[in-house]
Design a protein around this motif. Structure first.
Motif, PDB file in Angstrom:
ATOM      1  N   PHE A   9      -6.939 -25.954   6.200  1.00 37.35           N
ATOM      2  CA  PHE A   9      -6.443 -24.650   6.642  1.00 37.35           C
ATOM      3  C   PHE A   9      -7.236 -23.514   6.013  1.00 37.35           C
ATOM      4  N   LEU A  10      -7.551 -23.619   4.729  1.00 40.17           N
ATOM      5  CA  LEU A  10      -8.345 -22.579   4.074  1.00 40.17           C
ATOM      6  C   LEU A  10      -9.722 -22.461   4.714  1.00 40.17           C
ATOM      7  N   ALA A  11     -10.330 -23.604   5.056  1.00 39.68           N
ATOM      8  CA  ALA A  11     -11.616 -23.560   5.749  1.00 39.68           C
ATOM      9  C   ALA A  11     -11.464 -22.913   7.125  1.00 39.68           C
ATOM     10  N   THR A  15     -16.920 -22.816   0.793  1.00 39.38           N
ATOM     11  CA  THR A  15     -17.139 -22.406   2.172  1.00 39.38           C
ATOM     12  C   THR A  15     -18.579 -21.959   2.340  1.00 39.38           C
ATOM     13  N   PRO A  16     -19.218 -22.321   3.457  1.00 38.41           N
ATOM     14  CA  PRO A  16     -20.627 -21.975   3.659  1.00 38.41           C
ATOM     15  C   PRO A  16     -20.830 -20.569   4.198  1.00 38.41           C
ATOM     16  N   VAL A  17     -19.755 -19.798   4.381  1.00 40.19           N
ATOM     17  CA  VAL A  17     -19.870 -18.488   5.011  1.00 40.19           C
ATOM     18  C   VAL A  17     -20.219 -17.406   3.993  1.00 40.19           C
ATOM     19  N   ARG A  18     -20.743 -16.310   4.507  1.00 35.55           N
ATOM     20  CA  ARG A  18     -20.987 -15.130   3.673  1.00 35.55           C
ATOM     21  C   ARG A  18     -19.855 -14.144   3.918  1.00 35.55           C
ATOM     22  N   PHE A  19     -19.183 -13.734   2.854  1.00 36.59           N
ATOM     23  CA  PHE A  19     -18.072 -12.809   3.003  1.00 36.59           C
ATOM     24  C   PHE A  19     -18.575 -11.387   3.240  1.00 36.59           C
ATOM     25  N   ALA A  20     -17.946 -10.701   4.174  1.00 38.57           N
ATOM     26  CA  ALA A  20     -18.302  -9.323   4.505  1.00 38.57           C
ATOM     27  C   ALA A  20     -17.365  -8.380   3.764  1.00 38.57           C
ATOM     28  N   LEU A  21     -17.488  -8.363   2.445  1.00 38.77           N
ATOM     29  CA  LEU A  21     -16.626  -7.557   1.585  1.00 38.77           C
ATOM     30  C   LEU A  21     -17.434  -6.456   0.912  1.00 38.77           C
ATOM     31  N   PRO A  22     -16.778  -5.354   0.508  1.00 38.52           N
ATOM     32  CA  PRO A  22     -17.492  -4.301  -0.232  1.00 38.52           C
ATOM     33  C   PRO A  22     -17.828  -4.711  -1.661  1.00 38.52           C
ATOM     34  N   VAL A  31       0.230 -23.695   0.711  1.00 32.73           N
ATOM     35  CA  VAL A  31      -0.725 -22.586   0.655  1.00 32.73           C
ATOM     36  C   VAL A  31       0.067 -21.299   0.499  1.00 32.73           C
ATOM     37  N   VAL A  32      -0.471 -20.375  -0.284  1.00 31.31           N
ATOM     38  CA  VAL A  32       0.099 -19.032  -0.414  1.00 31.31           C
ATOM     39  C   VAL A  32      -0.914 -18.057   0.161  1.00 31.31           C
ATOM     40  N   GLU A  84      -7.206  -9.105   0.296  1.00 30.66           N
ATOM     41  CA  GLU A  84      -6.110 -10.072   0.382  1.00 30.66           C
ATOM     42  C   GLU A  84      -6.666 -11.491   0.337  1.00 30.66           C
ATOM     43  N   VAL A  85      -5.935 -12.372  -0.342  1.00 38.25           N
ATOM     44  CA  VAL A  85      -6.442 -13.718  -0.583  1.00 38.25           C
ATOM     45  C   VAL A  85      -5.383 -14.774  -0.299  1.00 38.25           C
ATOM     46  N   ALA A  86      -5.862 -16.003  -0.157  1.00 45.32           N
ATOM     47  CA  ALA A  86      -4.998 -17.177  -0.026  1.00 45.32           C
ATOM     48  C   ALA A  86      -5.412 -18.200  -1.072  1.00 45.32           C
ATOM     49  N   GLY A  87      -4.475 -19.056  -1.452  1.00 43.08           N
ATOM     50  CA  GLY A  87      -4.769 -20.092  -2.436  1.00 43.08           C
ATOM     51  C   GLY A  87      -3.994 -21.353  -2.155  1.00 43.08           C
ATOM     52  N   LYS A  88      -4.553 -22.478  -2.566  1.00 37.54           N
ATOM     53  CA  LYS A  88      -3.897 -23.785  -2.402  1.00 37.54           C
ATOM     54  C   LYS A  88      -3.029 -24.078  -3.618  1.00 37.54           C
ATOM     55  N   VAL A  89      -1.792 -24.470  -3.360  1.00 41.49           N
ATOM     56  CA  VAL A  89      -0.864 -24.791  -4.446  1.00 41.49           C
ATOM     57  C   VAL A  89      -1.176 -26.181  -4.983  1.00 41.49           C
ATOM     58  N   LYS A  90      -1.259 -26.291  -6.292  1.00 35.95           N
ATOM     59  CA  LYS A  90      -1.660 -27.535  -6.939  1.00 35.95           C
ATOM     60  C   LYS A  90      -0.718 -28.693  -6.625  1.00 35.95           C
ATOM     61  N   SER A  91       0.566 -28.394  -6.455  1.00 34.86           N
ATOM     62  CA  SER A  91       1.545 -29.458  -6.228  1.00 34.86           C
ATOM     63  C   SER A  91       1.659 -29.865  -4.760  1.00 34.86           C
ATOM     64  N   SER A  92       0.821 -29.328  -3.895  1.00 33.81           N
ATOM     65  CA  SER A  92       0.887 -29.634  -2.465  1.00 33.81           C
ATOM     66  C   SER A  92       0.794 -31.142  -2.210  1.00 33.81           C
ATOM     67  N   LYS A  93       1.655 -31.622  -1.315  1.00 34.21           N
ATOM     68  CA  LYS A  93       1.612 -33.027  -0.913  1.00 34.21           C
ATOM     69  C   LYS A  93       0.612 -33.246   0.224  1.00 34.21           C
ATOM     70  N   HIS A  94       0.025 -32.159   0.680  1.00 32.33           N
ATOM     71  CA  HIS A  94      -0.946 -32.239   1.782  1.00 32.33           C
ATOM     72  C   HIS A  94      -2.217 -31.481   1.391  1.00 32.33           C
ATOM     73  N   ALA A  95      -2.799 -31.890   0.273  1.00 32.20           N
ATOM     74  CA  ALA A  95      -3.932 -31.153  -0.287  1.00 32.20           C
ATOM     75  C   ALA A  95      -5.115 -31.085   0.681  1.00 32.20           C
ATOM     76  N   ALA A  96      -5.433 -32.195   1.340  1.00 31.31           N
ATOM     77  CA  ALA A  96      -6.571 -32.204   2.264  1.00 31.31           C
ATOM     78  C   ALA A  96      -6.305 -31.285   3.451  1.00 31.31           C
ATOM     79  N   LEU A  97      -5.074 -31.276   3.938  1.00 25.99           N
ATOM     80  CA  LEU A  97      -4.720 -30.411   5.057  1.00 25.99           C
ATOM     81  C   LEU A  97      -4.731 -28.941   4.624  1.00 25.99           C
ATOM     82  N   ALA A  98      -4.313 -28.678   3.390  1.00 26.05           N
ATOM     83  CA  ALA A  98      -4.372 -27.313   2.864  1.00 26.05           C
ATOM     84  C   ALA A  98      -5.820 -26.840   2.784  1.00 26.05           C
ATOM     85  N   ASP A  99      -6.719 -27.716   2.330  1.00 25.65           N
ATOM     86  CA  ASP A  99      -8.144 -27.373   2.297  1.00 25.65           C
ATOM     87  C   ASP A  99      -8.659 -27.091   3.701  1.00 25.65           C
TER      88      ASP A  99
END
Length: 333
Positions: A266-268, A108-115, A84-85, A249-264
């Motif tokens: 973490f993002l959740a 994600t089921p949440v509503r973002f509180a962004l402008p 994850v980055v 500011e944002v985060a993203g999952k790296v495509k080559s991750s060996k732990h894709a489900a765990l990365a998801d």
């Protein structure tokens, strides 16, 4: 009491079992910026909270500031250890997406509180704020109301390098959004005010607190730290008539991750109270999802710009090289 051979063997066996159990835990590697993983940043609390539930080892790797973070990822490519980055922003999203190194984020089921509305399928917003020049109100009597007044003043400034820092790049885009074709002229006039350009935010803000300059490029939320954590109301952000540039500011999952489900996972997790509640008093930004407890007392004292400036990720990418050239020309004279 000296241990018997049997007890020594038992201890060694337990230690080996514990080491084996630790070795069996998956390691989720998150690249981020320096201040996030500092002792006073969100990293330590986030690590404790996520590890308490994930059965994993969350490993933060500090890479400098936000723009340096993307540079490192691009250099490593598909061989990166990052899963994850965390710490890019809207000015870097287009370049990050074009790299082909990121995978779609989980819904994600949440509503973002962004402008601003957020529909990006790849990058998850986690906090936001406005860039601003912060000063000590006990030392400055006349506060500039815009960039032209700032350039005409004799106030000294600390800014961050746009090639390595997201605030530094945000300043380029702020001036470009406010002045368009006059941006080069503004930079020419500001050049005499700038005493130092630092690689990242931490260095610039630290120098400001040591009295190295009158003002520092930071955020409208920075004075909240001094007020809440130190009981010091001397720091303030200067409101500018042109408006203030918005950072998400944002985060993203790296495509080559060996732990894709765990990365998801973490993002959740980043959208939950366990993560979002930590941000206002550690990252000193507005959370992207309103925490159940609301914002800490003291945030209501911060300036709220009447006008938000923001380029789309694609426009920001298209303007970057030209804005950087204007900056370099002005500061090289």
């Amino acid at each position: 009491m000296r241990p018997t051979p049997f007890s020594a063997l038992m201890f060694a066996g337990c230690l080996s079992a514990a080491q084996a159990a630790a070795a069996d835990k998956p390691v989720l590697t998150v690249y981020t910026y320096d201040s996030f993983v500092s002792d006073w940043g969100p990293g330590p609390a986030v690590e404790r909270a996520f590890e308490a539930d994930c059965g994993c080892d969350l490993k933060f790797v500090a890479t400098g500031d936000g723009a340096a973070l993307l540079s490192r990822l691009l250099l490593e490519g598909g061989q990166t250890e990052a899963d994850v980055v965390l710490g890019l922003d809207t000015s870097l999203i287009a370049a990050a997406r074009a790299s082909g190194l990121f995978a779609p984020r989980p819904e994600t089921p949440v509503r973002f509180a962004l402008p601003v509305d957020w529909t990006d399928p790849t990058f998850l917003p986690y906090d936001w704020g406005w860039f601003a020049f912060v000063y000590d109100r006990t030392k400055i009597d006349t506060v500039p109301a815009d960039f032209e007044a700032l350039a005409a003043s004799d106030l000294s400034l600390l800014i961050e390098d746009p090639r390595s820092s997201t605030p530094g790049l945000g300043l380029l885009l702020w001036i470009k959004a406010a002045y368009g074709d006059r941006a080069a002229e503004i930079w020419k006039d500001l050049a005499d005010n700038i005493v130092t350009v630092t690689p990242g935010w931490s260095e610039a803000y630290g120098m400001f607190l040591e009295g190295e300059a009158d003002m520092v490029l930071s955020y409208t939320t920075s004075p909240a730290y001094h007020l809440i954590a130190e009981g010091d109301d001397s720091k303030a952000a200067a409101p500018f008539a042109e408006g203030h540039y918005l950072q998400v500011e944002v985060a993203g999952k790296v495509k080559s991750s060996k732990h894709a489900a765990l990365a998801d996972r973490f993002l959740a997790f980043m959208t939950t109270d366990a993560f979002q509640n930590v941000l206002p008093e550690t990252n000193w930004m507005y959370p992207a999802v309103t925490p159940s407890g609301g914002l800490p007392k003291g945030f209501e004292t911060l300036i709220r710009p009447e006008k938000s400036l923001l380029f789309s990720p694609e426009d920001a990418a298209g303007l970057r090289d030209g804005a950087l050239a204007e900056w370099q020309t002005a500061l090289s004279r």
